[in-house]
Scaffold this active site. Structure first.
Site, PDB file in Angstrom:
ATOM      1  CB  CYS A  45      -9.410  42.831  54.207  1.00  0.00           C
ATOM      2  SG  CYS A  45      -8.690  43.076  55.843  1.00  0.00           S
ATOM      3  CB  CYS A  74     -12.404  49.189  54.431  1.00  0.00           C
ATOM      4  SG  CYS A  74     -11.056  48.699  53.326  1.00  0.00           S
ATOM      5  CB  CYS A 126       2.460  54.745  50.910  1.00  0.00           C
ATOM      6  SG  CYS A 126       1.493  53.949  52.196  1.00  0.00           S
ATOM      7  CB  CYS A 170       5.254  54.489  53.838  1.00  0.00           C
ATOM      8  SG  CYS A 170       3.936  54.340  55.058  1.00  0.00           S
ATOM      9  NE  ARG A 197       0.920  61.553  53.322  1.00  0.00           N
ATOM     10  CZ  ARG A 197       1.461  60.683  54.167  1.00  0.00           C
ATOM     11  NH1 ARG A 197       0.755  59.695  54.636  1.00  0.00           N
ATOM     12  NH2 ARG A 197       2.720  60.795  54.514  1.00  0.00           N
TER      13      ARG A 197
END
Ligand code: SAM
Ligand code: DTB
Ligand code: SF4
Length: 328
Positions: free
Chosen positions: A64, A71, A108, A140, A272
């Site tokens: 990414c 991340c 998801c 999702c 969540r």
């Protein structure tokens, strides 16, 4: 004997005009007071003991271009994550069927993209959304930034919710991500909302932010009108090679405090207890459920990092007397 007034029995109205001081006051209450209040509000809006099981799948991993300091999928850092191509529609369908057979009511799909680009990959994602929706699960996606047209196409394909996190306060954001701005996130969230897709938006704690940053994040979320239907509270998964790989471990009491405040501020939303459960004791997880968390990711893997196994979670549910939410 004290009598409960009618006003106390009425579910409180949802508010979107919270002042920063009010949120600060809620957040900083003595923890047991805060948990008690959160549990009371939880019971006005949700069935006690019921927790939604969600399954997460990384449909496009790594490489990414964004530099999110937490991340492992950012191309800016050297981690063990190997970049891969978009999964096939068939593979995703099989993963969703398996998740459903294991009790998931929400599926998801995450892609390590900065933004969605029109073309073959997006067409395939739309096909995945149609497939999962046809299985009767909530579906999702989290694909990075979207434009208005892409949001509409996802809605037409049957997408239930779009996950796009604000992660932290506007003030702390620049210390965590430099390749996009808070306003970029808010814009995508606006497109999602306008397309009639429900919003899944939350953040991460344990990134070196202060109480005031957590209050600031909660203020942003609770000011949205409507509130995000789903609010993931992640505890940082520290991954070697990322700038936050050596961060101080998150204090579970801070996690429970943040969840409780989210429950009070956004009473009707699903909160969540998201990433980071592997580092949480059973007792700390129990506090988070007491605080009003009513949704988890279950299954051995999150996107790229491990999650508690199903056996472990089954035992936890049995010992705490929790039930998986049945069909949505
Ligand atoms: N690329 C898309 C985006 O950022 O919106 C979607 C995927 S991204 C991995 C989804 C969310 O996962 C992030 O917004 C962040 O809140 C969460 N996340 C990523 N790495 C994490 C970590 N190490 N610990 C906790 N949460 C994390
Ligand atoms: C969210 O708030 N947490 C999930 C989901 N939305 C996409 C992602 C957690 C990722 C944890 C790190 C990993 O496994 O790569
Ligand atoms: Fe990319 Fe999302 Fe990871 Fe940021 S959180 S680096 S945008 S995959």
């Amino acid at each position: 004997m004290t009598r409960t007034s009618a006003a106390e029995l009425q579910p409180q109205a949802l508010r979107h005009d919270w002042k920063r001081e009010e949120i600060r006051a809620i957040y900083h209450q003595p923890l047991l007071e805060l948990l008690f209040q959160a549990q009371q509000i939880h019971r006005q809006f949700h069935r006690p003991g019921e927790v939604q099981l969600c399954r997460l799948l990384s449909i496009k991993t790594g490489g990414c271009p964004e530099d999110c300091a937490y991340c492992p999928q950012s191309a800016h850092y050297h981690t063990e994550v190997r970049p891969g191509a978009l999964m096939s529609v068939e593979e995703v369908r099989r993963a969703a069927e398996k998740a459903r057979s294991e009790g998931a009511t929400r599926f998801c799909m995450g892609a390590a993209w900065r933004e969605v680009r029109d073309g073959r990959d997006f067409e395939n994602v739309l096909a995945m959304v149609r497939d999962v929706a046809s299985l009767g699960m909530e579906v999702c996606c989290t694909l990075g930034m979207l434009n208005e047209h892409q949001a509409r196409r996802l809605a037409e394909a049957g997408l239930t919710a779009y996950n796009h996190n604000l992660d932290t306060s506007p003030e702390y954001y620049g210390a965590i991500i430099t390749t996009r701005r808070y306003e970029d996130r808010l814009r995508t969230l606006e497109y999602v909302r306008r397309a009639g897709i429900s919003v899944c938006c939350g953040g991460i704690i344990g990134m070196g932010e202060s109480d005031e940053d957590r209050v600031g994040l909660l203020h942003q979320l609770a000011s949205m009108n409507p509130h995000p239907e789903s609010v993931p509270i992640n505890s940082l998964v520290r991954v070697e090679g990322t700038p936050l790989g050596e961060a101080e471990p998150t204090d579970p009491l801070t996690l429970a405090r943040t969840i409780a405040a989210a429950r009070i501020l956004m009473p009707a939303s699903r909160v969540r207890l998201s990433a980071g459960r592997r580092s949480l004791s059973r007792e700390s997880a129990a506090l988070c459920f007491m605080a009003g968390a009513n949704s988890i990711f279950f299954g051995e893997k999150l996107l790229t990092t491990p999650n508690p196994g199903r056996d472990e979670d089954e035992l936890l549910f049995r010992d705490l007397g929790l039930r998986a939410m049945s069909r949505v």
